[in-house]
Design an enzyme around this catalytic site. Structure first.
Site: not given
Ligand code: BGP
Length: 468
Positions: A161, A369
């Site tokens: 990201e 993801e």
């Molecule tokens: C993405 C990241 C992850 C994870 C996910 C969920 O942006 O790559 O590391 O954190 O989001 O986000 P959050 O934990 O803020 O709900």
């Protein structure tokens, strides 16, 4: 069988080092920006997380039991190089060797993210990504990973990201304290990360001819709030800023013309050294990985009242990269429901996103993801009835299958997250895993692992190659 998942499809799940490992200062690990981040009061820190560092064998056994074909995890840069660029830490090298051995022993394909937000603190103190030295340090770190783990690891991701690190620099910790001219600095950092990514891709191809490497941005489709042409233009603006800038550079080796013009008008253009663009063009990805959670909706200029009450996610989208409201304004989407954290749930948007990326770049795709953060409850008998998570994943997978039927070449799906871990901004209470980790925000309890209902659902889904 129209819409089936291809043979050999990589059913997986994801984590990142700083969110799952804990052991933040164990065996010579140096601090990262995460260890110095200022957290919201009372939210879980990253010192212990899910204690995966000490329990990885148990965790990998559970992932094997679930039937995973691949496991996506990241290597903590400051475990290998405690100060980012000095002495190599043998204990750090040994930890990932053991982890990768265990993953392979269980018949799972390792999928390694080189860098997932956790820049070594020593590099940050020297200016972080604003300093070109960090580019060389990243290349050195990447080459170390290729040399040590390249025999076993075939799939590599460069930077997780990168677009969110730039668009939400203040939130993710990309900005050193006291940074002046914030947006200019962020786009300079972006340029350096692009260069670092290209050099890592070049080094990977030189050293590991059979390996495959690609970027892993967060990509979302963007809707116009209405059929007004001006709203369509606003959506096009936001897509360019949010999505295409990063992938156009990674795949085609050139700046997106629309974003370049925005940056120029605002005095935010990065300094580009003589050979930079040639290096960026020479670093070619083999595939595109992308993270998808939700879609966004924008308009050209709707007054506040007509846009509706924006939730926190939409407000964050609006503030991305300091772009002012002449370019786009965030809006509500009355056609979609939201999760407990105000993120729109949009499975059809997932299909559109996969189609858009594939149509633009014609490279194989993998989802690294996708998932639902929720407040899970541990019930009698250590059960977690996360039917809401199953519904989210099932609906998204149905749309992914349709995207494949539409012609998109997609070779894997790694939902977030394999096991419960600490959310970057919302602590352990916001859970994503198939496996429950028994701890609270501050009470570590016994850190026992329990299979959630979604664990058994995903196990069955994988066994049938995605029949839902
Ligand atoms: C993405 C990241 C992850 C994870 C996910 C969920 O942006 O790559 O590391 O954190 O989001 O986000 P959050 O934990 O803020 O709900």
């Amino acid at each position: 069988n129209p819409g089936a998942f291809p043979d050999g499809f990589l059913w997986g799940a994801s984590t990142s080092a700083y969110q799952v490992e804990g052991a933040w200062n164990t065996d010579g690990k140096g601090p990262s920006v995460i260890d110095h981040a200022r957290f919201r009061d009372n939210v879980t820190d990253f010192t212990v997380c899910s204690d995966h560092y000490h329990r990885f064998k148990e965790d990998i056994a559970l992932l094997a039991e679930m039937g995973l074909k691949t496991y996506r995890f990241s290597i903590a840069w400051s475990r290998l190089y405690p100060d980012g660029d000095g002495e190599l830490n043998p204990a750090g090298v040994a930890f990932y060797q053991q982890l990768i051995d265990e993953i392979c022993r269980q018949g799972i394909e390792p999928l390694v993210t080189l860098y997932h937000f956790d820049l070594p603190w020593a590099l940050q103190q020297a200016g972080g990504w604003s300093n070109r030295r960090t580019v060389a340090a990243f290349e050195r770190f990447a080459v170390t990973c290729f040399e040590h783990y390249g025999k076993q690891v075939k799939y590599w991701l460069t930077i997780n990201e990168q677009n969110m690190m730039i668009l939400k620099g203040e939130v993710i910790g990309t900005l050193a304290e006291g940074t002046e001219d914030v947006q200019r600095s962020l786009y300079q950092q972006n340029h350096h990360m692009m260069l670092a990514q290209a050099q890592a891709m070049i080094a990977c191809h030189q050293r590991l001819p059979d390996a495959k490497i690609g970027p892993a941005p967060n990509i979302s489709c963007v809707y116009a709030a209405s059929s007004r042409p001006e709203d369509g233009l606003a959506a096009d603006n936001f897509s360019a800023i949010r999505n295409w800038l990063y992938l156009d550079l990674a795949v085609h080796g050139r700046y997106n013309a629309v974003v370049w013009a925005f940056l120029q008008q605002r005095g935010w253009l990065p300094e580009i050294a003589a050979d930079d663009m040639a290096i960026i063009a020479a670093g070619k990805p083999d595939f595109i990985a992308f993270n998808y959670y939700a879609s966004a909706t924008v308009s050209a200029d709707l007054p506040d009242a007509a846009r509706g009450e924006l939730n926190s996610k939409q407000k964050a989208d609006q503030q991305m990269a300091g772009i002012d409201s002449t370019v786009y304004v965030g809006c509500n989407n009355p056609h979609l429901s939201q999760n407990q954290f105000g993120w729109y749930i949009d499975p059809v948007g997932f299909r559109i996103t996969a189609r858009e990326i594939y149509a633009r770049y014609a490279l194989p795709l993998i989802v690294t993801e996708n998932g639902l953060g929720a407040f899970d409850t541990l019930e009698a008998g250590n059960k977690v009835h996360d039917d809401y998570r199953i519904a989210y994943l099932r609906d998204h997978l149905r749309q992914l299958r349709l995207a494949i039927a539409d012609g998109v070449v997609l070779f894997g799906y790694c939902p977030w997250s394999a096991i419960d871990l600490v959310s970057t901004h919302q602590g352990i209470g916001k859970r994503y895993g198939f496996i429950y980790v028994n701890r609270d925000e501050h009470d570590l309890k016994d850190l026992a692992r329990y299979r959630k209902k979604s664990f058994f659902w995903y196990q069955q889904l994988i066994a049938s190659n995605g029949a839902t």
